[in-house]
Design a protein around this motif. Structure first.
Motif, PDB file in Angstrom:
ATOM      1  N   GLU A  11       0.850  -1.193   0.000  1.00  0.00           N
ATOM      2  CA  GLU A  11       0.000   0.000   0.000  1.00  0.00           C
ATOM      3  C   GLU A  11       0.879   1.233   0.000  1.00  0.00           C
ATOM      4  O   GLU A  11       1.975   1.227   0.556  1.00  0.00           O
ATOM      5  CB  GLU A  11      -0.914   0.022   1.230  1.00  0.00           C
ATOM      6  CG  GLU A  11      -1.965  -1.063   1.227  1.00  0.00           C
ATOM      7  CD  GLU A  11      -2.924  -0.920   2.405  1.00  0.00           C
ATOM      8  OE1 GLU A  11      -3.249   0.227   2.778  1.00  0.00           O
ATOM      9  OE2 GLU A  11      -3.343  -1.952   2.941  1.00  0.00           O
ATOM     10  N   LYS A  12       0.381   2.295  -0.605  1.00  0.00           N
ATOM     11  CA  LYS A  12       1.105   3.562  -0.641  1.00  0.00           C
ATOM     12  C   LYS A  12       0.698   4.424   0.552  1.00  0.00           C
ATOM     13  O   LYS A  12      -0.485   4.569   0.848  1.00  0.00           O
ATOM     14  CB  LYS A  12       0.804   4.335  -1.939  1.00  0.00           C
ATOM     15  CG  LYS A  12       1.104   3.570  -3.211  1.00  0.00           C
ATOM     16  CD  LYS A  12       2.573   3.553  -3.497  1.00  0.00           C
ATOM     17  CE  LYS A  12       2.798   2.885  -4.855  1.00  0.00           C
ATOM     18  NZ  LYS A  12       4.131   2.451  -5.062  1.00  0.00           N
ATOM     19  N   TYR A  13       1.697   4.949   1.223  1.00  0.00           N
ATOM     20  CA  TYR A  13       1.486   5.871   2.332  1.00  0.00           C
ATOM     21  C   TYR A  13       2.236   7.151   2.008  1.00  0.00           C
ATOM     22  O   TYR A  13       3.407   7.104   1.665  1.00  0.00           O
ATOM     23  CB  TYR A  13       2.026   5.302   3.643  1.00  0.00           C
ATOM     24  CG  TYR A  13       1.251   4.123   4.164  1.00  0.00           C
ATOM     25  CD1 TYR A  13       0.228   4.294   5.089  1.00  0.00           C
ATOM     26  CD2 TYR A  13       1.542   2.831   3.723  1.00  0.00           C
ATOM     27  CE1 TYR A  13      -0.483   3.216   5.573  1.00  0.00           C
ATOM     28  CE2 TYR A  13       0.830   1.744   4.202  1.00  0.00           C
ATOM     29  CZ  TYR A  13      -0.182   1.943   5.120  1.00  0.00           C
ATOM     30  OH  TYR A  13      -0.883   0.872   5.597  1.00  0.00           O
ATOM     31  N   GLU A  14       1.541   8.280   2.125  1.00  0.00           N
ATOM     32  CA  GLU A  14       2.195   9.552   1.869  1.00  0.00           C
ATOM     33  C   GLU A  14       2.094  10.403   3.128  1.00  0.00           C
ATOM     34  O   GLU A  14       1.049  10.441   3.783  1.00  0.00           O
ATOM     35  CB  GLU A  14       1.532  10.275   0.697  1.00  0.00           C
ATOM     36  CG  GLU A  14       2.288  11.522   0.275  1.00  0.00           C
ATOM     37  CD  GLU A  14       1.741  12.089  -1.016  1.00  0.00           C
ATOM     38  OE1 GLU A  14       2.048  11.532  -2.086  1.00  0.00           O
ATOM     39  OE2 GLU A  14       0.998  13.081  -0.932  1.00  0.00           O
ATOM     40  N   GLY A  15       3.179  11.050   3.447  1.00  0.00           N
ATOM     41  CA  GLY A  15       3.178  11.898   4.625  1.00  0.00           C
ATOM     42  C   GLY A  15       4.356  12.838   4.625  1.00  0.00           C
ATOM     43  O   GLY A  15       5.251  12.745   3.785  1.00  0.00           O
ATOM     44  N   GLU A  16       4.333  13.729   5.590  1.00  0.00           N
ATOM     45  CA  GLU A  16       5.431  14.671   5.748  1.00  0.00           C
ATOM     46  C   GLU A  16       6.390  14.095   6.790  1.00  0.00           C
ATOM     47  O   GLU A  16       6.009  13.849   7.935  1.00  0.00           O
ATOM     48  CB  GLU A  16       4.907  16.030   6.201  1.00  0.00           C
ATOM     49  CG  GLU A  16       5.965  17.094   6.167  1.00  0.00           C
ATOM     50  CD  GLU A  16       5.391  18.479   6.413  1.00  0.00           C
ATOM     51  OE1 GLU A  16       6.198  19.419   6.441  1.00  0.00           O
ATOM     52  OE2 GLU A  16       4.172  18.619   6.595  1.00  0.00           O
ATOM     53  N   PHE A  17       7.610  13.825   6.348  1.00  0.00           N
ATOM     54  CA  PHE A  17       8.600  13.194   7.203  1.00  0.00           C
ATOM     55  C   PHE A  17       9.907  13.966   7.170  1.00  0.00           C
ATOM     56  O   PHE A  17      10.271  14.538   6.143  1.00  0.00           O
ATOM     57  CB  PHE A  17       8.929  11.770   6.713  1.00  0.00           C
ATOM     58  CG  PHE A  17       7.774  10.834   6.683  1.00  0.00           C
ATOM     59  CD1 PHE A  17       7.360  10.176   7.833  1.00  0.00           C
ATOM     60  CD2 PHE A  17       7.099  10.574   5.499  1.00  0.00           C
ATOM     61  CE1 PHE A  17       6.303   9.290   7.811  1.00  0.00           C
ATOM     62  CE2 PHE A  17       6.034   9.693   5.464  1.00  0.00           C
ATOM     63  CZ  PHE A  17       5.636   9.044   6.624  1.00  0.00           C
ATOM     64  N   ASP A  18      10.613  13.919   8.268  1.00  0.00           N
ATOM     65  CA  ASP A  18      12.006  14.322   8.283  1.00  0.00           C
ATOM     66  C   ASP A  18      12.732  13.196   7.556  1.00  0.00           C
ATOM     67  O   ASP A  18      12.609  12.026   7.944  1.00  0.00           O
ATOM     68  CB  ASP A  18      12.493  14.446   9.727  1.00  0.00           C
ATOM     69  CG  ASP A  18      13.972  14.761   9.848  1.00  0.00           C
ATOM     70  OD1 ASP A  18      14.727  14.585   8.859  1.00  0.00           O
ATOM     71  OD2 ASP A  18      14.383  15.161  10.943  1.00  0.00           O
ATOM     72  N   THR A  19      13.459  13.496   6.518  1.00  0.00           N
ATOM     73  CA  THR A  19      14.104  12.446   5.723  1.00  0.00           C
ATOM     74  C   THR A  19      15.146  11.666   6.510  1.00  0.00           C
ATOM     75  O   THR A  19      15.491  10.550   6.129  1.00  0.00           O
ATOM     76  CB  THR A  19      14.749  13.036   4.451  1.00  0.00           C
ATOM     77  OG1 THR A  19      15.662  14.066   4.826  1.00  0.00           O
ATOM     78  CG2 THR A  19      13.693  13.579   3.507  1.00  0.00           C
ATOM     79  N   ASN A  20      15.639  12.225   7.610  1.00  0.00           N
ATOM     80  CA  ASN A  20      16.618  11.529   8.453  1.00  0.00           C
ATOM     81  C   ASN A  20      15.977  10.727   9.588  1.00  0.00           C
ATOM     82  O   ASN A  20      16.678  10.109  10.378  1.00  0.00           O
ATOM     83  CB  ASN A  20      17.627  12.520   9.030  1.00  0.00           C
ATOM     84  CG  ASN A  20      18.507  13.076   7.937  1.00  0.00           C
ATOM     85  OD1 ASN A  20      18.938  12.350   7.057  1.00  0.00           O
ATOM     86  ND2 ASN A  20      18.746  14.373   7.982  1.00  0.00           N
ATOM     87  N   MET A  21      14.643  10.751   9.647  1.00  0.00           N
ATOM     88  CA  MET A  21      13.928   9.994  10.670  1.00  0.00           C
ATOM     89  C   MET A  21      14.154   8.495  10.440  1.00  0.00           C
ATOM     90  O   MET A  21      14.091   8.030   9.304  1.00  0.00           O
ATOM     91  CB  MET A  21      12.424  10.292  10.574  1.00  0.00           C
ATOM     92  CG  MET A  21      11.545   9.417  11.468  1.00  0.00           C
ATOM     93  SD  MET A  21       9.779   9.611  11.096  1.00  0.00           S
ATOM     94  CE  MET A  21       9.485  11.209  11.820  1.00  0.00           C
ATOM     95  N   PRO A  22      14.416   7.729  11.494  1.00  0.00           N
ATOM     96  CA  PRO A  22      14.502   6.281  11.308  1.00  0.00           C
ATOM     97  C   PRO A  22      13.174   5.726  10.785  1.00  0.00           C
ATOM     98  O   PRO A  22      12.097   6.180  11.200  1.00  0.00           O
ATOM     99  CB  PRO A  22      14.796   5.756  12.715  1.00  0.00           C
ATOM    100  CG  PRO A  22      15.455   6.891  13.418  1.00  0.00           C
ATOM    101  CD  PRO A  22      14.767   8.117  12.868  1.00  0.00           C
ATOM    102  N   LEU A  23      13.256   4.765   9.892  1.00  0.00           N
ATOM    103  CA  LEU A  23      12.059   4.147   9.336  1.00  0.00           C
ATOM    104  C   LEU A  23      11.151   3.626  10.447  1.00  0.00           C
ATOM    105  O   LEU A  23       9.925   3.718  10.357  1.00  0.00           O
ATOM    106  CB  LEU A  23      12.454   3.009   8.381  1.00  0.00           C
ATOM    107  CG  LEU A  23      11.308   2.210   7.782  1.00  0.00           C
ATOM    108  CD1 LEU A  23      10.366   3.091   6.968  1.00  0.00           C
ATOM    109  CD2 LEU A  23      11.850   1.064   6.940  1.00  0.00           C
ATOM    110  N   LEU A  24      11.731   3.106  11.516  1.00  0.00           N
ATOM    111  CA  LEU A  24      10.942   2.588  12.636  1.00  0.00           C
ATOM    112  C   LEU A  24       9.934   3.611  13.132  1.00  0.00           C
ATOM    113  O   LEU A  24       8.769   3.293  13.360  1.00  0.00           O
ATOM    114  CB  LEU A  24      11.877   2.177  13.784  1.00  0.00           C
ATOM    115  CG  LEU A  24      11.208   1.784  15.105  1.00  0.00           C
ATOM    116  CD1 LEU A  24      10.342   0.549  14.933  1.00  0.00           C
ATOM    117  CD2 LEU A  24      12.249   1.581  16.181  1.00  0.00           C
TER     118      LEU A  24
END
Length: 153
Positions: A11-24
């Motif tokens: 599934e596709k999830y879109e959001g606003e993330f800090d690109t350095n945030m751990p995937l966890l």
């Protein structure tokens, strides 16, 4: 912060993330897929294991940026896959005690089986050695993996 699209459990999830945030943290806090657990935060215990393009990785040790364009599978995605029977083997062999590490254990086992459908006992033990179980259910984990492999030639 950037608008990023991740593919998780097909599934596709879109959001606003800090690109350095751990995937966890993206999985747990931003997306709400809490089956992946936080253990040590330094990619040593295996509790946060997910599959990235079919390979078992520690989601606390890679960034959201590193996950863009890749297929991410979490324990929540196992329910609708052929690996559901691996979860069933876990239950039949009474693997879980506290259960905290089990999603990471199962994801590591799936990563192994995807790369080597018929591993030897040594290969299983080597592949699973990076996952810590404080309850010490290692013999039952090994038995469950062997049971799954035997049932799914």
């Amino acid at each position: 912060m950037a608008i990023i699209q991740l593919t998780i459990n097909n599934e596709k999830y879109e959001g606003e993330f800090d690109t350095n945030m751990p995937l966890l943290w993206a999985l747990r806090d931003a997306i709400g897929l809490t089956g992946t657990k936080f253990g040590c935060g330094i990619a040593q215990c295996g509790a946060c294991t997910v599959l990235l393009d079919g390979k078992a990785i520690r989601s606390c040790g890679i960034t959201v940026q590193s996950s863009i364009g890749k297929d991410i599978q979490t324990i929540e995605g196992v329910e609708d896959s052929m690996y559901r029977s691996l979860q069933q083997a876990w239950i039949e062999e009474q693997v879980p005690q506290c259960g905290y590490c089990q999603s990471g254990q199962i994801m590591s086992a799936i990563g192994l089986i995807k790369s080597n459908p018929n591993p030897t006992e040594k290969q299983i033990l080597d592949a699973m050695s990076g996952n810590i179980c404080r309850c010490g259910t290692y013999p039952r984990i090994l038995k469950a993996i062997k049971s799954f492999i035997k049932s799914n030639p």
